[in-house]
Structures are given as structure tokens and as C-alpha cells.
Design a protein around this motif. Sequence first.
Motif, short mmCIF file in Angstrom:
data_model
loop_
_atom_site.label_atom_id
_atom_site.label_comp_id
_atom_site.label_asym_id
_atom_site.label_seq_id
_atom_site.Cartn_x
_atom_site.Cartn_y
_atom_site.Cartn_z
N VAL A 1 10.09 47.37 45.21
CA VAL A 1 10.00 47.02 46.42
C VAL A 1 9.28 47.77 46.85
CG1 VAL A 1 10.29 46.74 49.01
CG2 VAL A 1 12.01 44.89 47.27
N LEU B 1 10.44 38.88 48.30
CA LEU B 1 10.44 39.77 49.89
C LEU B 1 8.77 40.59 49.91
CD1 LEU B 1 12.90 41.70 48.00
CD2 LEU B 1 13.51 40.24 49.64
N LYS C 1 17.21 42.20 53.31
CA LYS C 1 15.53 43.04 53.49
C LYS C 1 16.45 44.47 53.76
CE LYS C 1 13.05 42.53 57.94
NZ LYS C 1 13.11 41.74 58.69
N ALA D 1 13.32 46.22 52.32
CA ALA D 1 12.34 45.80 52.38
C ALA D 1 11.84 44.89 53.97
CB ALA D 1 11.95 44.09 51.61
#
Length: 412
Positions: free
Chosen positions: A222, A245, A87, A92
Motif C-alpha cells: 500500500v 485499495l 482501510k 489505505a
Amino acid sequence: MAVTRTLEADVLRRQDPELADILLGELDRQSTTLQLNAAENFTSPAVLAALGSALANKYAEGYPGARYHGGCEIVDVAERLAVERAKALFGAEHANVQAHSGSSAVLAAYAALLRPGDTVLALGLPYGGHLTHGSPANFSGRWFDFVPYGVDAETGLIDYEQMRLLARTHRPKAIVCGSIAYPRHIDYAAFREAADEVGAYLIADAAHPIGLVAGKAAPNPVPYADVVCATTHKVLRGPRGGMVLCGAELAGQVDRAVFPFTQGGAQMHTIAAKAVAFGEAAAPEFGGYVRQVVANARVLAAALAAEGLAVTTGGTDTHLLTADPAPLGVDGRTARARLAAAGMVLDCCALPHADARGLRLGTAAVTTQGMGEEEMPRIASLMAGVLRDQVEGKQVREKVRELVTAFPPYPG
């Protein structure tokens, strides 16, 4: 080599010498031939250590804190670490690191957002689309109605206007952007705009560029895509595996699509190795590595063009390039076989708007070995000599061995 010495001293040599010889043979192959496959790389010893760890023994269906098996306290920590690192690395809101492969990640994205029979817009297979983008031999082509968009016949670049027109005509449930053989950056904003116009989900299959994204050498999908599917090997230099993601609002759908819908127990040793790779990719030096990967690819593309190969799109923005060897009097499949015999390992691929196969190659692995821009023209010259049939394969193979042994993948 340290890796070789470790393996020779390992219990595998005593328990199963036949298999130990096979593993050593593969290590020797990787260490004496040029690894130019755009989808491959060399993982770090730390990643290999995680893959061969005791975590391989643990069955862990479910997710951290909600497993179907006892004794998951430690592996829960490993998976949470991998998730948090992913992340942070890609910005994300949610990451699922359980997908066994890139194809598994794409399957999970489809399962989360689509139903059988839905219409999906994706790059056509002849233009670099993946099997999961509608091949009739794959689940995607059997379960969904795929409409292909293509690339411009002259430039080889994605035809964004055609993509928009097809989206308006077919009103797909999802648009997929991504390729296994497209050497240029993708305009994710253009795809987002098209998806919003027709009310479609946007799925980014970033299996190839995700490592470049981690090193800030390629646009990040993303912020634009509803779901991003990726692999953890290739340029990212982690273990063979996948990840998904997405935003927080789709987290539950994605997780349920991975488990229990498409997969069973998580491979905890692989997830731990992914955590190692994410940590390595977050280090400042990884940015330098991916910039060198791209620089090497650009020099290699220019050198191959100078040798007479027809490089598609005129070059590359990424780690990979594709080229037609026909100007040198050989087709793609024959070229691949000749190069393999001479110790240069790469792939065939479809050529846009041509009834022929070309070559797909990448610079991630040779860059990991420490090769730079000075070595790329030498590689191109060796390739061209083989393809023109001007030099015997055995002679070239010896030159390849000399080059590669100067840059061992696992020094020691």
C-alpha cells in the motif's frame, strides 16, 4: 461436524435433497482430503453465516448514501464497516470492497488508470504472471500492449534489472507487480523506483500475499503502489471476492471503474462476509496464524526438496511454493492427477525457463485446520511415495484421511 448437522437440519434438506447431498458431498471431500491448493482456505463459521444471510436479498447498485435502489439503509452500514476495516487493516486511504473477484479488481484498476492500447509492464505468464497480466485469452491481453519481464534463470528470483531496462525502453503507462506462483517477497520499493523513473503508475496485484500482509508476515504494498488489487479469500480467509485499495486522489476513479464501468449491483452478503474477515484478521491471533502458515510452507518446501523434488527459488517466504516433480520421473500434470487420486489436492503451474509444468501448493488451509511443522514432512513423504509410484494410491488415500480427520476444518 456442527456444519454438517446444521445443513442436514436446514430447509435445504427438505426443499431440495438432491442439492443438499451435493453440498454435503463437498463438505465431506474438504474434510477427508488434504487441501493444498495455494489459492484456497477454510472460512470461519461467522463468514459462512454472513454469506448465507438475508443480505443476499438486497439489490444495492451504487455506494453507501448514493444507491440506485431504496431500502439500503442497513446494507450501507455493512459496506461502510467493511471499508473502514479494510482501510485500517492495510493502512489505505481508500478501499473499494465491491469487486466480485481478484480479476474484477485488476480490471477495475486498469479501467481507472489506463486506456485501450496503453503499454503495461508485468511479470510474464511463464514466470508466474496471472491471466490478467497480459494473457491473449484474457481482456488484458486483448485491450493492452503487455511487455513481460521475467525471473533469473539460475535463482528463479525476479530480474529487477531486466524490469528496469524494459521500463526505460518501453515507457509503460503502468507497471504491474504480483504473481500467482512466486514464492518470495516482492521488493515494492524497487518497483516504485522504476515506475517513478518512467512516469508510470504502479499496480500491485497482491491477491496471494494480502493475507500475509494483514498478519504482518509480508511487506505491505500500500505505501508504494498507486493501486493495490487483492482477493479476500486465500490466506486472508474471507469469502471469495476482491477489493481495491488506493490513495484518496484516485478514490473516485477507482470507484467509478468498479461501478458502473465494470460491475452492476454489489453482492451485499459477500461484502458483509468481507467485513467479518477483516475483523478477524485484525485480531492478534491472526498474526500467529499467518506466521505458522509461513513456517509450515518453509518446512514443507525443505521436506519436498529432501524427497527429491526440485523446489523453485530454493524455498519460500510465503504461504506457497512451487516444485518440479521431474526428478521423481513424473511431469506436473500427471503428478497432480496421481496426488488427487490419493486425496491430495493441489495445482499445476508453469515452471520458469522450462517447457514443463510443475506443482504449486500452499499451506493456508492445512494451517487453518491446526496442522503444524510436525505434519509437513509427513505430507511430503506421502506425496513423494505417490509420485515415485512406490505406494498404491488407495493406501495413501487412507493415510491422508487419517491425517485430515485428526484436524477437522469445522470441529464440532
